[in-house]
Design a protein around this motif. Structure first.
Motif, PDB file in Angstrom:
ATOM      1  N   ASN A 145       7.907   1.085 -46.832  1.00  0.00           N
ATOM      2  CA  ASN A 145       7.403   0.844 -46.866  1.00  0.00           C
ATOM      3  C   ASN A 145       7.506  -0.321 -47.017  1.00  0.00           C
ATOM      4  OD1 ASN A 145       8.261   1.201 -49.444  1.00  0.00           O
ATOM      5  ND2 ASN A 145       6.318   1.087 -50.657  1.00  0.00           N
ATOM      6  N   ILE A 146       8.726  -0.545 -46.905  1.00  0.00           N
ATOM      7  CA  ILE A 146       9.126  -2.661 -46.525  1.00  0.00           C
ATOM      8  C   ILE A 146       8.840  -2.755 -44.912  1.00  0.00           C
ATOM      9  CG2 ILE A 146      10.929  -1.787 -46.153  1.00  0.00           C
ATOM     10  CD1 ILE A 146      11.681  -4.279 -48.215  1.00  0.00           C
ATOM     11  N   PHE A 147       8.130  -4.028 -44.747  1.00  0.00           N
ATOM     12  CA  PHE A 147       8.118  -4.109 -43.606  1.00  0.00           C
ATOM     13  C   PHE A 147       9.445  -4.656 -42.437  1.00  0.00           C
ATOM     14  CE2 PHE A 147       7.385  -8.100 -41.229  1.00  0.00           C
ATOM     15  CZ  PHE A 147       6.149  -7.898 -40.124  1.00  0.00           C
ATOM     16  N   PRO A 148       9.277  -4.597 -41.406  1.00  0.00           N
ATOM     17  CA  PRO A 148       8.361  -3.756 -40.488  1.00  0.00           C
ATOM     18  C   PRO A 148       8.524  -2.464 -40.568  1.00  0.00           C
ATOM     19  CG  PRO A 148       9.859  -4.460 -39.239  1.00  0.00           C
ATOM     20  CD  PRO A 148      10.662  -4.811 -40.620  1.00  0.00           C
ATOM     21  N   THR A 149       7.396  -1.792 -40.987  1.00  0.00           N
ATOM     22  CA  THR A 149       6.872  -0.525 -40.919  1.00  0.00           C
ATOM     23  C   THR A 149       6.536   0.482 -39.049  1.00  0.00           C
ATOM     24  OG1 THR A 149       4.664   0.044 -41.866  1.00  0.00           O
ATOM     25  CG2 THR A 149       6.508  -0.328 -42.872  1.00  0.00           C
ATOM     26  N   ARG A 150       6.401   1.099 -38.688  1.00  0.00           N
ATOM     27  CA  ARG A 150       5.551   2.281 -38.253  1.00  0.00           C
ATOM     28  C   ARG A 150       4.820   1.525 -37.652  1.00  0.00           C
ATOM     29  NH1 ARG A 150       5.779   8.435 -35.588  1.00  0.00           N
ATOM     30  NH2 ARG A 150       4.842   7.935 -34.103  1.00  0.00           N
ATOM     31  N   TRP A 151       3.846   1.028 -38.499  1.00  0.00           N
ATOM     32  CA  TRP A 151       2.398   0.915 -38.688  1.00  0.00           C
ATOM     33  C   TRP A 151       2.014  -0.881 -38.922  1.00  0.00           C
ATOM     34  CZ3 TRP A 151       0.242   5.092 -36.814  1.00  0.00           C
ATOM     35  CH2 TRP A 151       1.032   6.304 -37.464  1.00  0.00           C
ATOM     36  N   THR A 152       2.931  -1.733 -39.431  1.00  0.00           N
ATOM     37  CA  THR A 152       2.470  -3.114 -39.435  1.00  0.00           C
ATOM     38  C   THR A 152       3.010  -3.798 -37.882  1.00  0.00           C
ATOM     39  OG1 THR A 152       5.274  -2.972 -40.100  1.00  0.00           O
ATOM     40  CG2 THR A 152       2.774  -2.917 -42.312  1.00  0.00           C
ATOM     41  N   GLY A 153       3.521  -3.515 -37.068  1.00  0.00           N
ATOM     42  CA  GLY A 153       4.346  -3.946 -36.497  1.00  0.00           C
ATOM     43  C   GLY A 153       5.256  -4.594 -36.934  1.00  0.00           C
ATOM     44  N   ALA A 154       6.365  -6.051 -35.791  1.00  0.00           N
ATOM     45  CA  ALA A 154       7.455  -6.254 -36.268  1.00  0.00           C
ATOM     46  C   ALA A 154       7.219  -8.065 -36.511  1.00  0.00           C
ATOM     47  CB  ALA A 154       8.369  -5.768 -35.108  1.00  0.00           C
ATOM     48  N   PHE A 155       6.574  -8.889 -36.457  1.00  0.00           N
ATOM     49  CA  PHE A 155       6.204 -10.250 -36.285  1.00  0.00           C
ATOM     50  C   PHE A 155       5.452 -10.456 -37.405  1.00  0.00           C
ATOM     51  CE2 PHE A 155       7.149  -9.077 -32.271  1.00  0.00           C
ATOM     52  CZ  PHE A 155       7.619  -9.997 -31.925  1.00  0.00           C
ATOM     53  N   CYS A 156       5.993 -11.410 -38.444  1.00  0.00           N
ATOM     54  CA  CYS A 156       5.583 -12.057 -39.507  1.00  0.00           C
ATOM     55  C   CYS A 156       4.040 -12.685 -39.380  1.00  0.00           C
ATOM     56  CB  CYS A 156       6.241 -13.012 -39.767  1.00  0.00           C
ATOM     57  SG  CYS A 156       5.489 -13.114 -42.114  1.00  0.00           S
ATOM     58  N   GLN A 157       2.988 -13.066 -39.664  1.00  0.00           N
ATOM     59  CA  GLN A 157       1.651 -13.702 -39.531  1.00  0.00           C
ATOM     60  C   GLN A 157       2.070 -14.719 -40.496  1.00  0.00           C
ATOM     61  OE1 GLN A 157      -1.204 -11.456 -38.134  1.00  0.00           O
ATOM     62  NE2 GLN A 157      -0.301  -9.675 -37.251  1.00  0.00           N
ATOM     63  N   ASP A 179      -1.185   3.071 -47.709  1.00  0.00           N
ATOM     64  CA  ASP A 179      -1.000   3.859 -45.935  1.00  0.00           C
ATOM     65  C   ASP A 179      -0.973   2.544 -44.901  1.00  0.00           C
ATOM     66  OD1 ASP A 179      -2.414   1.096 -46.294  1.00  0.00           O
ATOM     67  OD2 ASP A 179      -4.657   1.265 -46.500  1.00  0.00           O
ATOM     68  N   ASN A 180       0.217   1.338 -45.211  1.00  0.00           N
ATOM     69  CA  ASN A 180       0.853   0.642 -43.748  1.00  0.00           C
ATOM     70  C   ASN A 180       2.530   1.908 -44.211  1.00  0.00           C
ATOM     71  OD1 ASN A 180      -0.769  -0.586 -43.012  1.00  0.00           O
ATOM     72  ND2 ASN A 180      -0.418  -2.593 -44.237  1.00  0.00           N
ATOM     73  N   SER A 181       2.916   3.062 -45.072  1.00  0.00           N
ATOM     74  CA  SER A 181       4.008   2.924 -44.807  1.00  0.00           C
ATOM     75  C   SER A 181       4.571   4.070 -44.116  1.00  0.00           C
ATOM     76  CB  SER A 181       4.356   3.536 -46.205  1.00  0.00           C
ATOM     77  OG  SER A 181       4.402   2.817 -47.326  1.00  0.00           O
ATOM     78  N   TYR A 182       5.352   4.476 -43.552  1.00  0.00           N
ATOM     79  CA  TYR A 182       5.991   5.624 -43.258  1.00  0.00           C
ATOM     80  C   TYR A 182       6.790   6.888 -43.314  1.00  0.00           C
ATOM     81  CZ  TYR A 182       6.929   8.582 -38.746  1.00  0.00           C
ATOM     82  OH  TYR A 182       7.213   9.877 -37.418  1.00  0.00           O
ATOM     83  N   PRO A 183       6.464   7.830 -43.919  1.00  0.00           N
ATOM     84  CA  PRO A 183       5.088   8.547 -43.292  1.00  0.00           C
ATOM     85  C   PRO A 183       4.375   7.693 -44.468  1.00  0.00           C
ATOM     86  CG  PRO A 183       6.498  10.204 -44.590  1.00  0.00           C
ATOM     87  CD  PRO A 183       7.257   8.604 -44.051  1.00  0.00           C
ATOM     88  N   TRP A 218      18.670   9.763 -46.436  1.00  0.00           N
ATOM     89  CA  TRP A 218      17.385   8.813 -46.518  1.00  0.00           C
ATOM     90  C   TRP A 218      16.880   9.325 -48.224  1.00  0.00           C
ATOM     91  CZ3 TRP A 218      13.066   5.167 -45.808  1.00  0.00           C
ATOM     92  CH2 TRP A 218      13.141   4.049 -46.261  1.00  0.00           C
ATOM     93  N   ALA A 219      17.147   9.220 -48.933  1.00  0.00           N
ATOM     94  CA  ALA A 219      16.108   9.767 -50.523  1.00  0.00           C
ATOM     95  C   ALA A 219      14.417   9.119 -50.916  1.00  0.00           C
ATOM     96  CB  ALA A 219      16.840  10.108 -51.537  1.00  0.00           C
ATOM     97  N   ALA A 220      14.389   7.840 -49.953  1.00  0.00           N
ATOM     98  CA  ALA A 220      13.189   7.375 -50.104  1.00  0.00           C
ATOM     99  C   ALA A 220      12.077   7.870 -49.666  1.00  0.00           C
ATOM    100  CB  ALA A 220      12.655   5.883 -49.910  1.00  0.00           C
ATOM    101  N   ALA A 221      10.818   8.247 -50.781  1.00  0.00           N
ATOM    102  CA  ALA A 221       9.393   9.394 -50.330  1.00  0.00           C
ATOM    103  C   ALA A 221       9.212   7.901 -48.556  1.00  0.00           C
ATOM    104  CB  ALA A 221       8.930   8.555 -51.679  1.00  0.00           C
ATOM    105  N   THR A 222       9.087   7.516 -49.193  1.00  0.00           N
ATOM    106  CA  THR A 222       8.289   6.658 -47.698  1.00  0.00           C
ATOM    107  C   THR A 222       9.051   5.089 -47.488  1.00  0.00           C
ATOM    108  OG1 THR A 222       6.352   6.405 -46.466  1.00  0.00           O
ATOM    109  CG2 THR A 222       6.732   5.427 -48.611  1.00  0.00           C
TER     110      THR A 222
END
Length: 199
Positions: free
Chosen positions: A23-35, A161-165, A17-21
């Motif tokens: 950063n689309i929901f869900p990421t490792r830091w955001t969880g998987a459930f929309c609020q 800051d919500n992206s992975y990495p 995968w060539a993307a730098a990070t």
């Protein structure tokens, strides 16, 4: 047998995968459930995105702000795999709600924010929002890069800051998803790749 086992591994490594990070929901830091009403920005519920610009009342967009929304969508979001359509008869409740509602105003915005995106109605999947609102302050705050940024949130893009990495929130690879967004008008290849990979 050993050679056959190595072939899939070599193919998988060859299509990195060539993307730098991510950063689309869900990421490792955001969880998987929309609020509803807050939390990290969620995915829109499909690749066909219907949007409406508030045309009367307290949150009405002025003509130059409407032109800015159209220019940002045309210049940055339409070149992705998403298909944007203007909805002149918006739906505000039920299962077929208009996906994105653009508003102008400062009600409910933190003093430090020029704009905000929030989910108003959950979608059918845990990571999806059926209807999202974008509210951007008036008095010159409705600018191309801010529309790109908030629309990016409405389709699930996150800050660095919500992206992975994780990336610094001003990392140039985040394009208009840098925060603050002022002066960064392009969606950028990282965001485009995340959108196209997801939708």
């Amino acid at each position: 047998m050993i050679a056959m086992a190595l072939v899939p591994l070599m193919i998988a490594v060859g299509v990195a995968w060539a993307a730098a990070t991510d950063n689309i929901f869900p990421t490792r830091w955001t969880g998987a459930f929309c609020q509803l009403g807050g939390g990290p920005p969620c995915l829109t519920d499909n690749r066909e995105v219907y949007f409406y610009m508030d045309s009367n009342g307290e949150y009405e967009l002025e003509s130059e702000d409407r032109a800015t929304v159209n220019a940002a969508i045309d210049g940055e979001l339409r070149p992705t795999d998403l298909a944007f359509h203007y909805d002149s008869s918006p739906v505000f409740e039920g299962s077929a709600e208009t996906d994105i509602i653009y508003q102008e105003g400062s009600t409910g915005l933190p003093d430090s924010a020029a704009g905000m995106t929030w989910c108003n109605a959950l979608g059918s999947g845990p990571s999806e929002c059926d209807q999202q609102y974008i509210r951007i302050r008036g008095a010159g705050a409705y600018i191309y890069e801010r529309v790109c940024h908030e629309t990016g949130h409405a389709v699930g893009l996150q800050h660095g800051d919500n992206s992975y990495p994780t990336l610094d929130n001003l990392d140039s690879r985040l394009g208009c998803m840098r925060t603050p967004s002022y002066g960064h008008p392009d969606l950028g290849s990282n965001n485009r790749e995340n959108i196209n990979d997801n939708y």
